[in-house]
Design a protein around this motif. Structure first.
Motif, PDB file in Angstrom:
ATOM      1  N   GLU A   1      -4.763 -22.872 -16.221  1.00 54.35           N
ATOM      2  CA  GLU A   1      -4.501 -24.283 -17.315  1.00 54.35           C
ATOM      3  C   GLU A   1      -3.651 -23.734 -18.347  1.00 54.35           C
ATOM      4  O   GLU A   1      -2.815 -24.341 -18.964  1.00 54.35           O
ATOM      5  CB  GLU A   1      -6.068 -24.389 -17.987  1.00 54.35           C
ATOM      6  CG  GLU A   1      -6.038 -25.288 -19.112  1.00 54.35           C
ATOM      7  CD  GLU A   1      -7.270 -25.601 -19.447  1.00 54.35           C
ATOM      8  OE1 GLU A   1      -7.499 -26.554 -20.467  1.00 54.35           O
ATOM      9  OE2 GLU A   1      -8.251 -24.873 -19.206  1.00 54.35           O
TER      10      GLU A   1
ATOM     11  N   ARG B   1      -0.334 -25.133 -18.234  1.00 48.12           N
ATOM     12  CA  ARG B   1      -0.029 -26.578 -18.342  1.00 48.12           C
ATOM     13  C   ARG B   1      -0.391 -26.800 -19.826  1.00 48.12           C
ATOM     14  O   ARG B   1      -0.271 -27.831 -20.408  1.00 48.12           O
ATOM     15  CB  ARG B   1      -1.071 -27.487 -17.572  1.00 48.12           C
ATOM     16  CG  ARG B   1      -0.830 -27.179 -15.978  1.00 48.12           C
ATOM     17  CD  ARG B   1      -1.818 -28.109 -15.351  1.00 48.12           C
ATOM     18  NE  ARG B   1      -3.311 -27.505 -15.372  1.00 48.12           N
ATOM     19  CZ  ARG B   1      -3.767 -26.772 -14.722  1.00 48.12           C
ATOM     20  NH1 ARG B   1      -3.005 -26.043 -13.773  1.00 48.12           N
ATOM     21  NH2 ARG B   1      -5.103 -26.277 -14.875  1.00 48.12           N
ATOM     22  N   MET B   2      -0.609 -25.856 -20.582  1.00 45.83           N
ATOM     23  CA  MET B   2      -0.858 -26.296 -22.244  1.00 45.83           C
ATOM     24  C   MET B   2       0.428 -26.292 -22.873  1.00 45.83           C
ATOM     25  O   MET B   2       0.435 -26.909 -24.008  1.00 45.83           O
ATOM     26  CB  MET B   2      -1.881 -25.195 -22.730  1.00 45.83           C
ATOM     27  CG  MET B   2      -3.173 -25.197 -22.288  1.00 45.83           C
ATOM     28  SD  MET B   2      -4.302 -24.051 -22.777  1.00 45.83           S
ATOM     29  CE  MET B   2      -4.347 -24.524 -24.595  1.00 45.83           C
ATOM     30  N   GLU B   3       1.363 -25.595 -22.283  1.00 44.79           N
ATOM     31  CA  GLU B   3       2.699 -25.861 -22.920  1.00 44.79           C
ATOM     32  C   GLU B   3       3.766 -26.469 -21.892  1.00 44.79           C
ATOM     33  O   GLU B   3       3.991 -25.870 -21.035  1.00 44.79           O
ATOM     34  CB  GLU B   3       3.411 -24.220 -23.371  1.00 44.79           C
ATOM     35  CG  GLU B   3       2.385 -23.413 -24.240  1.00 44.79           C
ATOM     36  CD  GLU B   3       2.421 -23.933 -25.733  1.00 44.79           C
ATOM     37  OE1 GLU B   3       3.539 -24.555 -25.996  1.00 44.79           O
ATOM     38  OE2 GLU B   3       1.597 -23.581 -26.530  1.00 44.79           O
ATOM     39  N   LYS B   4       4.224 -27.753 -22.456  1.00 40.50           N
ATOM     40  CA  LYS B   4       5.195 -28.295 -21.506  1.00 40.50           C
ATOM     41  C   LYS B   4       6.328 -27.430 -21.219  1.00 40.50           C
ATOM     42  O   LYS B   4       6.675 -27.766 -19.883  1.00 40.50           O
ATOM     43  CB  LYS B   4       5.500 -29.631 -22.322  1.00 40.50           C
ATOM     44  CG  LYS B   4       6.351 -30.504 -21.248  1.00 40.50           C
ATOM     45  CD  LYS B   4       6.759 -31.978 -22.083  1.00 40.50           C
ATOM     46  CE  LYS B   4       7.373 -32.769 -21.261  1.00 40.50           C
ATOM     47  NZ  LYS B   4       8.654 -32.175 -20.566  1.00 40.50           N
ATOM     48  N   HIS B   5       6.994 -26.654 -21.875  1.00 40.59           N
ATOM     49  CA  HIS B   5       8.387 -26.111 -21.420  1.00 40.59           C
ATOM     50  C   HIS B   5       7.923 -25.134 -20.268  1.00 40.59           C
ATOM     51  O   HIS B   5       8.706 -24.882 -19.623  1.00 40.59           O
ATOM     52  CB  HIS B   5       8.797 -25.387 -22.541  1.00 40.59           C
ATOM     53  CG  HIS B   5       8.253 -24.069 -23.061  1.00 40.59           C
ATOM     54  ND1 HIS B   5       6.849 -24.292 -23.841  1.00 40.59           N
ATOM     55  CD2 HIS B   5       8.345 -22.760 -22.905  1.00 40.59           C
ATOM     56  CE1 HIS B   5       6.585 -23.105 -24.343  1.00 40.59           C
ATOM     57  NE2 HIS B   5       7.137 -21.985 -23.788  1.00 40.59           N
TER      58      HIS B   5
ATOM     59  N   GLN C   1       5.233 -25.401 -18.288  1.00 35.44           N
ATOM     60  CA  GLN C   1       4.942 -26.102 -17.120  1.00 35.44           C
ATOM     61  C   GLN C   1       6.188 -26.610 -16.393  1.00 35.44           C
ATOM     62  O   GLN C   1       6.425 -26.746 -15.148  1.00 35.44           O
ATOM     63  CB  GLN C   1       4.146 -27.630 -17.298  1.00 35.44           C
ATOM     64  CG  GLN C   1       3.940 -28.431 -16.440  1.00 35.44           C
ATOM     65  CD  GLN C   1       2.571 -28.205 -15.399  1.00 35.44           C
ATOM     66  OE1 GLN C   1       2.417 -27.180 -15.229  1.00 35.44           O
ATOM     67  NE2 GLN C   1       2.312 -29.310 -14.954  1.00 35.44           N
ATOM     68  N   ASP C   2       7.034 -27.153 -17.425  1.00 36.85           N
ATOM     69  CA  ASP C   2       8.468 -27.670 -16.696  1.00 36.85           C
ATOM     70  C   ASP C   2       9.260 -26.674 -15.976  1.00 36.85           C
ATOM     71  O   ASP C   2       9.753 -26.671 -15.091  1.00 36.85           O
ATOM     72  CB  ASP C   2       9.125 -28.247 -17.848  1.00 36.85           C
ATOM     73  CG  ASP C   2       8.641 -29.546 -18.384  1.00 36.85           C
ATOM     74  OD1 ASP C   2       7.883 -30.093 -17.678  1.00 36.85           O
ATOM     75  OD2 ASP C   2       9.043 -29.987 -19.476  1.00 36.85           O
TER      76      ASP C   2
ATOM     77  N   ARG D   1       8.311 -29.600  -6.277  1.00 38.90           N
ATOM     78  CA  ARG D   1       8.114 -29.919  -7.695  1.00 38.90           C
ATOM     79  C   ARG D   1       6.822 -30.253  -8.197  1.00 38.90           C
ATOM     80  O   ARG D   1       6.519 -31.172  -9.225  1.00 38.90           O
ATOM     81  CB  ARG D   1       9.243 -31.068  -8.132  1.00 38.90           C
ATOM     82  CG  ARG D   1      10.684 -30.729  -8.004  1.00 38.90           C
ATOM     83  CD  ARG D   1      11.008 -29.739  -8.740  1.00 38.90           C
ATOM     84  NE  ARG D   1      12.588 -29.435  -9.059  1.00 38.90           N
ATOM     85  CZ  ARG D   1      12.968 -28.429  -8.113  1.00 38.90           C
ATOM     86  NH1 ARG D   1      12.245 -27.608  -7.235  1.00 38.90           N
ATOM     87  NH2 ARG D   1      14.399 -28.320  -8.219  1.00 38.90           N
ATOM     88  N   ARG D   2       5.486 -29.794  -7.631  1.00 40.01           N
ATOM     89  CA  ARG D   2       4.385 -29.903  -8.194  1.00 40.01           C
ATOM     90  C   ARG D   2       3.607 -28.911  -7.711  1.00 40.01           C
ATOM     91  O   ARG D   2       3.837 -27.761  -6.823  1.00 40.01           O
ATOM     92  CB  ARG D   2       3.719 -31.247  -7.374  1.00 40.01           C
ATOM     93  CG  ARG D   2       3.619 -31.184  -5.889  1.00 40.01           C
ATOM     94  CD  ARG D   2       2.889 -32.150  -5.444  1.00 40.01           C
ATOM     95  NE  ARG D   2       2.644 -32.321  -3.972  1.00 40.01           N
ATOM     96  CZ  ARG D   2       1.540 -31.733  -3.340  1.00 40.01           C
ATOM     97  NH1 ARG D   2       0.693 -31.199  -4.085  1.00 40.01           N
ATOM     98  NH2 ARG D   2       1.433 -31.741  -1.968  1.00 40.01           N
TER      99      ARG D   2
END
Length: 263
Positions: free
Chosen positions: A193, A196-200, A202-203, A212-213
């Motif tokens: 988790e 996924r909490m920080e978009k940068h 996750q990206d 890409r997943r």
């Protein structure tokens, strides 16, 4: 719902089985006819999810050899047999290099992820031996196949899992006991988790995965069931990497993109 009921009459022991990959795989085993004995540090309503007729739960700390032995004993006492051991319980290490890593935490990561497999297998194999057949599946990781920045204890534990699987497979092949591992890449579970909490973050993570997943846990769980089933009767000592193409890369950049599609 499976139509083959591959695990009808079979008993499956699952660690780390009340959330994430463990819970989803327990559900798949039950759908395929198995009785499951689930252990974890918390119950998390797993019996209501699986149905008390199909499952039992016991609190167990897999870093304790005594807990592991008594849990295996209780499973056999309750169900009369043990056909599959799925060791999935894990702890993700803190981000630290070896200099900054606390010694006690390093030992805890090794004890849970690696030693737990040893403790449980040591207790389960004699029962499987008397039955003349059994399957052990461990959750390793792509982190056991290559290094990650800042995950030294997790890398060490998962790499040890991969080679312990190979060693046990050799030692017990003639007893009808098969031992394999799945090596997931990035999975969408509570343990990941933080990514996924920080978009940068996750990206950046998804950009390294060819598909890409991240994986749905059931995508890994279905592979666990395959390795535990008679469909994999000639497979032992193997690590099945399930990572969306992560480990297929050499580390080179994408030259097609860099050269605008030109070779």
């Amino acid at each position: 719902m499976s139509h083959t009921r591959r695990f009808a009459g079979k008993v499956v022991f699952i660690t780390g089985g009340t959330s994430g990959l463990g819970a989803d795989t327990a559900e798949l085993f039950v759908q395929d006819g198995a009785k499951v004995f689930v252990v974890d540090l918390q119950e998390r309503d797993i019996l209501s999810r699986l149905g008390s007729d199909n499952a039992a739960f016991r609190k167990c700390d897999v870093s304790s050899p005594n807990d592991c032995a008594s849990a295996i004993e209780e499973c056999v006492k309750q169900y009369g047999r043990l056909d599959v051991l799925f060791h999935n319980a894990a702890r993700l290490s803190p981000l630290a290099n070896v200099v900054d890593h606390e010694v006690e935490m390093f030992q805890q990561i090794i004890n849970t992820n690696l030693c737990g497999l040893f403790y449980l297998s040591r207790a389960a194999i004699p029962q499987m031996r008397t039955q003349g057949k059994g399957a052990i599946v461990a959750t390793a990781s792509t982190s056991g196949l290559a290094g990650d920045y800042g995950l030294c204890s997790y890398n060490a534990a998962k790499a040890g899992t991969v080679n312990l699987v190979r060693s046990m497979a050799l030692d017990h092949a003639l007893e009808g006991i098969r031992v394999n591992a799945v090596c997931p890449g990035y999975m969408i579970t509570p343990m990941t988790e933080a990514f996924r909490m920080e978009k940068h973050v996750q990206d950046a993570l998804l950009a390294t995965i060819p598909m890409r997943r991240g994986a749905d846990p059931k995508e890994i769980g279905r592979a666990v069931l395959f390795l535990a089933s008679d469909e994999a009767s000639f497979i032992t000592g193997q690590t099945l990497t399930i990572d969306g193409g992560w480990m297929a890369k050499s580390g080179c950049p994408n030259f097609m993109e860099l050269f605008g599609g030109q070779a």
